[in-house]
Design a protein around this motif. Sequence first.
Motif, PDB file in Angstrom:
ATOM      1  N   VAL A   9      60.904  63.365 -34.154  1.00 24.49           N
ATOM      2  CA  VAL A   9      62.045  62.999 -33.307  1.00 24.49           C
ATOM      3  C   VAL A   9      62.912  61.967 -34.015  1.00 24.49           C
ATOM      4  O   VAL A   9      64.144  62.057 -33.992  1.00 24.49           O
ATOM      5  N   ARG A  10      62.293  61.000 -34.681  1.00 25.87           N
ATOM      6  CA  ARG A  10      63.052  59.977 -35.418  1.00 25.87           C
ATOM      7  C   ARG A  10      63.859  60.604 -36.559  1.00 25.87           C
ATOM      8  O   ARG A  10      64.987  60.190 -36.815  1.00 25.87           O
ATOM      9  N   ILE A  11      63.280  61.583 -37.248  1.00 27.24           N
ATOM     10  CA  ILE A  11      64.015  62.279 -38.311  1.00 27.24           C
ATOM     11  C   ILE A  11      65.216  62.996 -37.705  1.00 27.24           C
ATOM     12  O   ILE A  11      66.323  62.953 -38.263  1.00 27.24           O
ATOM     13  N   TYR A  12      65.024  63.651 -36.566  1.00 26.33           N
ATOM     14  CA  TYR A  12      66.142  64.295 -35.880  1.00 26.33           C
ATOM     15  C   TYR A  12      67.226  63.262 -35.541  1.00 26.33           C
ATOM     16  O   TYR A  12      68.415  63.505 -35.773  1.00 26.33           O
ATOM     17  N   GLN A  13      66.818  62.103 -35.007  1.00 23.53           N
ATOM     18  CA  GLN A  13      67.787  61.082 -34.629  1.00 23.53           C
ATOM     19  C   GLN A  13      68.581  60.575 -35.835  1.00 23.53           C
ATOM     20  O   GLN A  13      69.771  60.317 -35.722  1.00 23.53           O
ATOM     21  N   ALA A  14      67.926  60.446 -36.984  1.00 19.96           N
ATOM     22  CA  ALA A  14      68.584  59.889 -38.161  1.00 19.96           C
ATOM     23  C   ALA A  14      69.353  60.925 -38.972  1.00 19.96           C
ATOM     24  O   ALA A  14      70.419  60.621 -39.513  1.00 19.96           O
ATOM     25  N   ALA A  15      68.837  62.152 -39.070  1.00 19.31           N
ATOM     26  CA  ALA A  15      69.413  63.124 -39.992  1.00 19.31           C
ATOM     27  C   ALA A  15      70.294  64.182 -39.329  1.00 19.31           C
ATOM     28  O   ALA A  15      71.236  64.663 -39.954  1.00 19.31           O
ATOM     29  N   ILE A  16      69.996  64.562 -38.110  1.00 18.83           N
ATOM     30  CA  ILE A  16      70.718  65.675 -37.489  1.00 18.83           C
ATOM     31  C   ILE A  16      71.663  65.211 -36.387  1.00 18.83           C
ATOM     32  O   ILE A  16      72.812  65.639 -36.311  1.00 18.83           O
ATOM     33  N   SER A  17      71.207  64.348 -35.534  1.00 16.83           N
ATOM     34  CA  SER A  17      71.983  63.910 -34.378  1.00 16.83           C
ATOM     35  C   SER A  17      73.348  63.301 -34.714  1.00 16.83           C
ATOM     36  O   SER A  17      74.305  63.540 -33.973  1.00 16.83           O
ATOM     37  N   PRO A  18      73.499  62.539 -35.797  1.00 14.63           N
ATOM     38  CA  PRO A  18      74.823  61.967 -36.084  1.00 14.63           C
ATOM     39  C   PRO A  18      75.921  63.001 -36.328  1.00 14.63           C
ATOM     40  O   PRO A  18      77.106  62.681 -36.232  1.00 14.63           O
ATOM     41  N   TYR A  19      75.560  64.237 -36.633  1.00 18.96           N
ATOM     42  CA  TYR A  19      76.558  65.267 -36.910  1.00 18.96           C
ATOM     43  C   TYR A  19      77.036  66.000 -35.660  1.00 18.96           C
ATOM     44  O   TYR A  19      77.895  66.863 -35.739  1.00 18.96           O
ATOM     45  N   PHE A  20      76.460  65.693 -34.519  1.00 19.82           N
ATOM     46  CA  PHE A  20      76.871  66.305 -33.265  1.00 19.82           C
ATOM     47  C   PHE A  20      77.608  65.277 -32.413  1.00 19.82           C
ATOM     48  O   PHE A  20      77.323  64.085 -32.478  1.00 19.82           O
TER      49      PHE A  20
END
Length: 69
Positions: A9-20
């Motif tokens: 979940v932390r990887i998602y928050q740092a790597a993917i979420s900022p692009y949405f």
Amino acid sequence: MKSVLIGMVRIYQAAISPYFPNACRYTPTCSQYAIEAIHKHGPIRGGWLGLKRISRCHPWGGQGYDPVP
């Protein structure tokens, strides 16, 4: 197992979420909800609660404050 799920979940928050765009309907966000659920209920039930929350996150779903049970 708890650490692995929270790490994902932390990887998602740092790597993917900022692009949405920031369009979260609930407080806390779905990813933060999943982390809290895993901490509180363990990897199996907490993961299930997180997945249920994500499945409710759509235009016709709810909104507002939704704490971890």
